[in-house]
Design a protein around this motif. Structure first.
Motif, short mmCIF file in Angstrom:
data_model
loop_
_atom_site.label_atom_id
_atom_site.label_comp_id
_atom_site.label_asym_id
_atom_site.label_seq_id
_atom_site.Cartn_x
_atom_site.Cartn_y
_atom_site.Cartn_z
N ARG A 56 0.83 -1.21 0.00
CA ARG A 56 0.00 0.00 0.00
C ARG A 56 0.85 1.24 0.00
O ARG A 56 0.53 2.23 -0.64
CB ARG A 56 -0.90 0.01 1.24
CG ARG A 56 -2.31 -0.36 0.89
CD ARG A 56 -3.20 -0.14 2.08
NE ARG A 56 -4.15 -1.24 2.16
CZ ARG A 56 -4.78 -1.55 3.25
NH1 ARG A 56 -4.57 -0.90 4.37
NH2 ARG A 56 -5.65 -2.54 3.24
N THR B 129 0.36 4.06 -2.63
CA THR B 129 -0.17 5.35 -2.22
C THR B 129 0.88 6.44 -2.33
O THR B 129 0.58 7.61 -2.17
CB THR B 129 -0.70 5.32 -0.77
OG1 THR B 129 0.33 4.79 0.07
CG2 THR B 129 -1.94 4.46 -0.65
N HIS B 130 2.13 6.05 -2.60
CA HIS B 130 3.18 7.04 -2.87
C HIS B 130 3.76 6.77 -4.24
O HIS B 130 4.94 6.47 -4.37
CB HIS B 130 4.29 6.98 -1.82
CG HIS B 130 3.81 7.26 -0.43
ND1 HIS B 130 3.02 6.40 0.28
CD2 HIS B 130 4.01 8.34 0.37
CE1 HIS B 130 2.75 6.92 1.46
NE2 HIS B 130 3.34 8.11 1.56
N THR C 176 -0.08 3.04 6.53
CA THR C 176 -0.75 2.45 5.37
C THR C 176 -1.70 1.32 5.76
O THR C 176 -2.22 0.63 4.89
CB THR C 176 0.27 1.94 4.34
OG1 THR C 176 1.22 1.12 5.03
CG2 THR C 176 0.98 3.09 3.66
#
Ligand SMILES: Nc1ncnc2c1ncn2[C@@H]1O[C@H](COP(=O)(O)OP(=O)(O)OP(=O)(O)O)[C@@H](O)[C@H]1O
Ligand SMILES: [Mg+2]
Lengths: 341, 229
Positions: free
Chosen positions: A18, A22-23, B99
């Motif tokens: 993730r 997400t980056h 996250t």
């Protein structure tokens, strides 16, 4: 429904993945370091490989199987020497050649070597003469013996948009010569655009008339054994204006140019390797350093060093794969561009 | 039997040529179910002591017993496994994996200790309700306020039922009002569950809750005092 799980087979990989997604910019930047590294190394290597190959082939096709070349120190060589080779030295395999530099007047002009060859003697010498002839199926000698007919490489015809029957203007000295394209030479190896220079081939009679050679030719190509070299030295070379050089020697300039070019590329390739490794190392360090706090937290929560190592490696491999794939694509592309220069 | 026993602990840090002694011959014993507060200025060695208790770091010399296990005898992987099972951690900040959602953060703690079972999940739900944030269970930590994040961290520290909770300035990052609420929840939950807790702080405000106060004075002297009821 809830089997006992291994230690980190679920949430930690999930957290890591993730993070990468997400980056995307960070992931992309990390990959780009590797991409650049791989691309630079690969492109230099491609350029190195194929330019080396191109030089070898073009030199082979012009020189053919020739081992020696008989030259005159005064410039052109009298055809009577050709007769003497047979009668005095007993050399039966020889090929007189007329070689002139011309400029083909198409577009910005192409520098080319005009070769006048004797089709009967040539078969022993050069591969491309016996190679496929596209166009008319007539016998090679017939094709060329009529006036002002030339053969051009198929790749050049394609590049200059020429077809059989087209007239070519050649600048030679101060004058302009007109010749007709009678056929195309198909090389077995496609070295097309990479040839250092273009060449035109005609029958030796055509060349003699075009360049006003009279009874002279540029040189005589020979395929000699050491004992034959000795025989020639004893007979023909008693004439001090004549000179027997090895085929390598006549290509010396071209060869040293190739060598220099290759040395250059090799040096660049090494440099690229160092730069590439540095970029890759940096990208990997960056991706670990920026997550030090996360790793510290995992350690405090009781994740072992080994498990963290596995996780970091897995993520690194993931980033590296993206980078490597991108780098290979980019490297091939860059390599092509470099070859085009 | 004391729950935590510390005998003749020494700890220094080397930086270049200079040796910086942080803990000098420290002896302590803490009872099960007690709340101990480590009080002292910045840089006095509170975090260093907590790291030794959890086995993240090792002393230069001396022994540490936790619930009759001598953790100073354990090698690194064994210390990590011991910590995983027996210790719940709450830090000043960055307690949660950004996250993973709130629920997943708790589930990770369960998974690490082989407690990712229906009972474990039930406990996670119970604790999230206790800290008043069950409705935020699917949020990611960065959308929660600092106080909310610390409340989640409390639930996370307790979810796998460790014997001891170590808290390193858990409210150091919060304003007074929020800090009060977080401490109230922490104190309540720890006492209700009968956990032993060691909490580091540099403010005297919290000493009223403590069963035992250990004050770091000067560089290395430690004063231990029992709460007077
Ligand atoms: N890894 C390290 N390397 C070198 N010195 C360290 C290290 N960890 C701590 N120190 C030093 O040890 C001393 C005690 O640090 P420690 O973090 O235990 O203090 P603290 O009481 O927790 O302070 P704070 O209130 O700021 O958290 C400090 O002077 C610090 O600089
Ligand atoms: Mg500290």
């Amino acid at each position: 429904m809830y089997p006992p799980r291994g230690k980190i087979d679920h949430f930690i990989p999930k957290a890591g993945l993730r993070y990468l997604f997400t980056h995307p910019w960070q992931t992309f930047l990390s990959s780009i370091g590797i991409m650049l590294g791989v691309a630079v190394i690969l492109s230099i290597d491609i350029a190195n490989e194929s330019s080396g190959k191109a030089f070898d082939i073009s030199m082979e096709s012009v020189t053919g199987k020739t081992t020696h070349r008989l030259l005159s120190r005064q410039g052109d060589i009298d055809l009577s020497t050709y007769i003497k080779l047979r009668t005095e030295a007993g050399i039966t395999i020889s090929a007189p050649v007329i070689e002139e530099n011309v400029k083909i007047l198409i577009g910005n002009g192409y520098t080319a070597t005009f070769l006048g060859l004797d089709p009967f003697s040539e078969r022993e010498f050069r591969n491309f003469i016996s190679a496929d002839l596209t166009g008319d199926n007539t016998e090679l000698s017939q094709l060329l013996s009529s006036n002002n007919k030339v053969l051009i490489p198929e790749s050049f015809a394609r590049e200059a948009k020429l077809t059989i029957g087209d007239t070519l203007s050649l600048k030679w000295g101060d004058g302009v010569l007109r010749v007709v394209c009678a056929g195309l030479i198909k090389s077995n190896e496609d070295v097309s655009g990479n040839r250092i220079e273009q060449f035109l081939i005609s029958d030796i009679e055509t060349a003699r008339k075009l360049f006003n050679k009279g009874n002279f030719v540029s040189h005589i190509d020979l395929i000699l054994t050491p004992s034959e070299v000795e025989r020639i030295t004893k007979t023909i070379l008693s004439n001090p204006t004549l000179q027997l050089s090895t085929a390598e020697k006549s290509n010396e300039t071209a060869k040293s140019m190739t060598e220099a070019f290759r040395l250059n590329l090799n040096a660049m390739s090494l440099l690229a390797l160092i730069v590439g490794l540095f970029l890759i190392y940096n990208a990997m360090t960056f991706s670990v350093v920026q997550r030090r706090r996360l790793l510290a937290l995992l350690r405090a929560a009781g994740v072992t060093q080994k498990d963290i190592f596995i996780q970091v490696m897995a993520e690194s491999i993931f980033i590296a794969s993206i980078g490597t794939i991108g780098g290979i694509v980019g490297g091939i592309f860059l390599g092509k561009i470099m070859l085009g220069l | 039997m004391h729950y935590i026993e510390i005998k003749n602990i020494n700890k220094s840090f080397h930086e270049g040529d200079t040796v910086h002694k942080v803990l000098d011959d420290v002896n302590l014993h803490l009872n099960e179910g007690e709340l101990t507060i480590l009080l002292g200025r910045r840089g006095s060695g509170k975090s260093t002591l907590l790291n030794l208790l959890s086995g993240i770091d090792i002393p230069d010399s001396g022994q540490i017993f936790m619930n009759s296990t001598e953790i100073t005898l354990l090698r690194e992987p064994a210390r990590t496994i011991f910590r995983r099972k027996n210790v719940g951690f709450i830090f000043q900040f960055f307690n949660l994996i950004p996250t993973l959602t709130v629920n997943e953060n708790l589930h990770l703690a369960l998974e690490l200790t082989d407690n990712f079972t229906p009972e474990g999940k039930e406990r996670a739900k119970f604790l999230l309700n206790e800290v008043g944030l069950y409705d935020r269970r699917n949020s990611y930590p960065d959308v929660l306020s600092g106080g909310e994040q610390q409340r989640i961290a409390i639930a996370r520290a307790l979810v796998h039922n460790p014997g001891i909770i170590l808290a390193d300035e858990p409210t150091g990052n919060l304003d007074f009002k929020t800090a009060d609420k977080v401490i109230e929840i922490l104190d309540d939950l720890v006492k209700k569950n009968g956990k032993t807790m060691v909490m580091a702080t540099h403010s005297r405000e919290l000493t009223g809750l403590a069963d035992r106060i250990i004050e770091f004075k000067g560089k290395s002297i430690i004063v231990s005092s029992q709460r007077q009821n």
